[in-house]
Design a protein around this motif. Structure first.
Motif, PDB file in Angstrom:
ATOM      1  N   ILE A  10       0.865  -1.182   0.000  1.00 12.04           N
ATOM      2  CA  ILE A  10       0.000   0.000   0.000  1.00 12.04           C
ATOM      3  C   ILE A  10       0.902   1.233   0.000  1.00 12.04           C
ATOM      4  N   TYR A  12       2.424   5.052   0.148  1.00 15.70           N
ATOM      5  CA  TYR A  12       2.348   6.238   0.999  1.00 15.70           C
ATOM      6  C   TYR A  12       1.615   7.345   0.243  1.00 15.70           C
ATOM      7  N   GLU A  24       4.654  -1.945 -10.140  1.00 13.22           N
ATOM      8  CA  GLU A  24       4.133  -2.928  -9.176  1.00 13.22           C
ATOM      9  C   GLU A  24       2.637  -3.161  -9.380  1.00 13.22           C
ATOM     10  N   ASP A  49      -1.357   3.808   2.487  1.00 11.44           N
ATOM     11  CA  ASP A  49      -0.731   3.759   3.809  1.00 11.44           C
ATOM     12  C   ASP A  49      -0.749   5.189   4.340  1.00 11.44           C
ATOM     13  N   GLY A 257       8.060  -4.304  -3.384  1.00 12.49           N
ATOM     14  CA  GLY A 257       9.371  -3.931  -3.906  1.00 12.49           C
ATOM     15  C   GLY A 257      10.490  -4.535  -3.069  1.00 12.49           C
ATOM     16  N   ASP A 259      12.909  -3.225  -1.625  1.00  9.10           N
ATOM     17  CA  ASP A 259      13.304  -2.486  -0.415  1.00  9.10           C
ATOM     18  C   ASP A 259      12.465  -2.842   0.799  1.00  9.10           C
ATOM     19  N   VAL A 289      12.455   0.356 -10.910  1.00 11.10           N
ATOM     20  CA  VAL A 289      12.586   1.078 -12.169  1.00 11.10           C
ATOM     21  C   VAL A 289      13.487   2.277 -11.895  1.00 11.10           C
TER      22      VAL A 289
HETATM   23  N1  MSP Z   1       3.819   2.161   2.499  1.00 10.31           N
HETATM   24  C1  MSP Z   1       4.903   1.278   2.284  1.00 10.31           C
HETATM   25  C2  MSP Z   1       4.402  -0.136   1.992  1.00 10.31           C
HETATM   26  C3  MSP Z   1       3.550  -0.756   3.062  1.00 10.31           C
HETATM   27  S1  MSP Z   1       2.992  -2.323   2.568  1.00 10.31           S
HETATM   28  C4  MSP Z   1       2.298  -2.968   3.933  1.00 10.31           C
HETATM   29  C5  MSP Z   1       5.760   1.763   1.112  1.00 10.31           C
HETATM   30  N2  MSP Z   1       5.172   2.666   0.289  1.00 10.31           N
HETATM   31  S2  MSP Z   1       5.882   3.338  -0.977  1.00 10.31           S
HETATM   32  O1  MSP Z   1       4.926   4.285  -1.491  1.00 10.31           O
HETATM   33  O2  MSP Z   1       7.165   3.847  -0.625  1.00 10.31           O
HETATM   34  O3  MSP Z   1       6.131   2.203  -2.023  1.00 10.31           O
HETATM   35  C6  MSP Z   1       5.056   1.421  -2.536  1.00 10.31           C
HETATM   36  C7  MSP Z   1       5.616   0.265  -3.366  1.00 10.31           C
HETATM   37  O4  MSP Z   1       6.287   0.783  -4.521  1.00 10.31           O
HETATM   38  C8  MSP Z   1       6.659  -0.563  -2.617  1.00 10.31           C
HETATM   39  O5  MSP Z   1       6.493  -1.940  -2.907  1.00 10.31           O
HETATM   40  C9  MSP Z   1       7.968  -0.063  -3.178  1.00 10.31           C
HETATM   41  O6  MSP Z   1       8.984  -1.024  -3.128  1.00 10.31           O
HETATM   42  C10 MSP Z   1       7.572   0.214  -4.616  1.00 10.31           C
HETATM   43  N3  MSP Z   1       8.471   1.147  -5.276  1.00 10.31           N
HETATM   44  C11 MSP Z   1       8.855   2.392  -4.840  1.00 10.31           C
HETATM   45  N4  MSP Z   1       9.736   2.918  -5.743  1.00 10.31           N
HETATM   46  C12 MSP Z   1       9.921   2.055  -6.775  1.00 10.31           C
HETATM   47  C13 MSP Z   1      10.665   2.071  -7.975  1.00 10.31           C
HETATM   48  N5  MSP Z   1      11.430   3.090  -8.344  1.00 10.31           N
HETATM   49  N6  MSP Z   1      10.557   0.985  -8.771  1.00 10.31           N
HETATM   50  C14 MSP Z   1       9.750  -0.071  -8.469  1.00 10.31           C
HETATM   51  N7  MSP Z   1       9.048  -0.113  -7.347  1.00 10.31           N
HETATM   52  C15 MSP Z   1       9.114   0.930  -6.468  1.00 10.31           C
HETATM   53  O7  MSP Z   1       6.878   1.303   0.964  1.00 10.31           O
END
Ligand code: MSP
Length: 530
Positions: A10, A12, A24, A49, A257, A259, A289
């Protein structure tokens, strides 16, 4: 009917989604669609989130009440997913009442099982990750995942979760179920991390007011990661729908992801073990990406806006490009020239022209009606047989590659079939057959139309709008809710079907232009052009 419950992370809400987030969503959507196509009762969950420190800070900067800000952002984010044709069945917002109920009930359960205690914590905290970072991980006082983002020293009395108790059970689980963490590189990282020793982690914050109150202690809020992970059970009715929960839990797949694989493959299963809830079957940590080799992120500001690309070209070119170009288990690049090239070559020439020339020939030579195949020579005619056999092999390759989340390989296999069909046109030269052998011409055009019916179904998980447009022009139903063995078998197309008299090109050629207008550099966090 077998169920298949899959989720994305989910997102942010402190900024708009970028192409990395879109990867994703699109990958998970393609798999959800593939599973529906092949007869599963799919439940696809995503969400926002919203209880993070970042969201609260951003709302304060904008002078908005946090709830109003997260409401706006949740709407905007969902509108981007709609533009990309994401077919999620559920959406969890972590500020929603039902999620608060899940969190508090779950927290109580874990506490009753003796896994929560009070202690003091201090350390370096990254508000972008919403996680503590070890001193040795830091790069010039900044988070290793968010270059330039200074970490902050936090010192608090918190509730702790007894993660250390689950070190051995987790290792045993991963050993017994190697598919629990994929790809292998992520599994190895996780196993090494667990073996290096798991420490209890704090599951509440006393310095924050924005968040879900700890039951029985309103001076603290539940740590945002503990809260966020629980969205996966909120979404299938943990707190309010026992029948749904029994049907869909455990999740078949969490797509996240690389991370945040650690949160999903260590914290999350340990929390579930503690609460006595079954573990998800599989966690897949996909790659990132990048743009010009640099990680794409909100804090770096080098972000391409997926909604703007979809506004101009519809959702499918971006969906196709990302899944074809970025191997899902590895990292990839967003490069504008490759986007243009894939659009014109794969979508325009290979797929679009095949449909266009086939429909034109059916109109020109058979008055718009799909002819009856005369297969007298089929046993001996190598061309027909290899085309028909390749259709069956493509179905098998799709099954293998989609289930492994190898979307690029699935597309390569489908495009081999598209290429074979294009070659079939050249081999048979229908324009000559029209003068020499009308029966043979009928067989060839039937075969091409039937190949296109199959291709429309094959591509549907990745480029659903295109699949619909193809089916419409071919005047065949798009059968995407199961019945796959029949739908994917050669020969379902009824001769006599009347195709559209006016074929419309699927992908009019685009000229290589600058990608500048799609860069998030000129869009602020609310999505306004600056
Ligand atoms: N809120 C948390 C996830 C909580 S899940 C219980 C979070 N949010 S995020 O907005 O930072 O990232 C959301 C998703 O996008 C994550 O799976 C993260 O790894 C993915 N990605 C964020 N940047 C990305 C790229 N540049 N490329 C591919 N996926 C990326 O983490």
């Amino acid at each position: 009917m077998d169920k298949f419950y899959l989720t994305t992370a989910i997102i942010y809400v402190n900024a708009l989604p970028h192409v990395g987030h879109a990867l994703e969503m699109i990958g998970t959507d393609a798999l959800a669609r593939y599973k529906r196509l092949t007869g599963y009762d799919v439940y696809f969950l995503t969400g926002t989130d919203e209880n993070s420190l970042n969201a609260e800070r951003r709302s304060r900067e904008l002078g908005l009440p946090p709830q109003q800000y997260v409401n706006q952002m949740a709407d905007t984010i969902q509108s981007v997913w709609r533009k990309l044709n994401i077919s999620n069945d559920g959406f969890v917002r972590t500020t929603a009442e039902r999620h608060v109920a899940t969190c508090q009930a779950f927290f109580e359960r874990v506490r009753a099982n003796g896994d929560i205690y009070k202690g003091t914590y201090e350390g370096w905290y990254c508000t972008s990750c919403e996680a503590f970072r070890a001193e040795e991980e830091l790069v010039d006082g900044c988070c290793p995942y968010h270059p330039g983002k200074k970490v902050e020293w936090l010192h608090e009395e918190n509730y702790f979760f007894r993660l250390s108790r689950y070190q051995e059970p987790l290792l045993r689980h991963i050993e017994a179920h190697p598919e629990f963490i994929e790809p292998e590189i992520r599994r190895n990282e996780i196993v090494n991390f667990i073996k290096s020793g798991l420490q209890d982690f704090s599951v509440s914050r006393s310095s924050m007011r924005w968040g879900i109150p700890v039951p029985g202690d309103p001076s603290q809020v539940i740590y945002v990661w503990f809260d966020a992970l629980l969205n996966y059970i909120t979404g299938v009715g943990y707190a309010d729908d026992p029948a749904m929960f029994a049907r869909y839990w455990p999740a078949d797949l969490h797509v996240v992801g690389k991370d945040i694989t650690r949160f999903h493959a260590i914290y999350w299963p340990a929390m579930l073990m503690s609460a006595g809830v079954a573990l998800p079957k599989r966690v897949f940590g996909h790659g990132f990406v990048y743009q010009k080799g640099e990680r794409m992120s909100k804090s770096l500001g080098n972000v391409v806006e997926p909604g703007a690309i979809a506004d101009e070209f519809g959702p499918d070119p971006l969906r196709y490009y990302l899944l074809r170009e970025v191997p899902f288990d590895r990292d990839g690049d967003f490069a504008w020239p490759t986007f243009v090239q894939r659009y014109n070559a794969d979508l325009g020439n290979d797929l679009g022209n095949l449909l266009n020339r086939t429909l034109s020939m059916i109109n020109r030579y058979f008055g718009g009606q799909v002819p009856e195949p005369q297969r007298a020579d089929w046993e001996t005619n190598f061309g027909d047989r290899s085309l028909i056999e390749l259709s069956g092999q493509t179905v098998a390759a799709m099954e293998q590659h989609f289930n492994a989340l190898d979307f690029d390989e699935a597309l390569v296999a489908i495009w081999q079939f598209v290429g074979r069909a294009n070659k079939y046109v050249e081999e048979n030269a229908p324009w000559t057959l029209n003068k020499t052998d009308r029966a043979r011409l009928g067989t060839v055009l039937y075969d091409l139309a039937e190949s296109l019916r199959l291709i429309a179904h094959f591509v549907w998980p990745v480029i659903p709008t295109t699949a619909e447009r193809m089916a419409e022009q071919l005047a065949v139903p798009l059968e995407v809710r199961g019945n796959w063995p029949e739908v994917s078998a050669w020969g379902r197309l009824a001769p006599g079907t009347r195709v559209t008299p006016q074929p419309v090109p699927l992908f009019p050629r685009i000229v290589p232009a600058s990608a500048d207008k799609y860069w998030r550099g000129d869009i602020d966090e609310e999505g306004k052009r600056v």
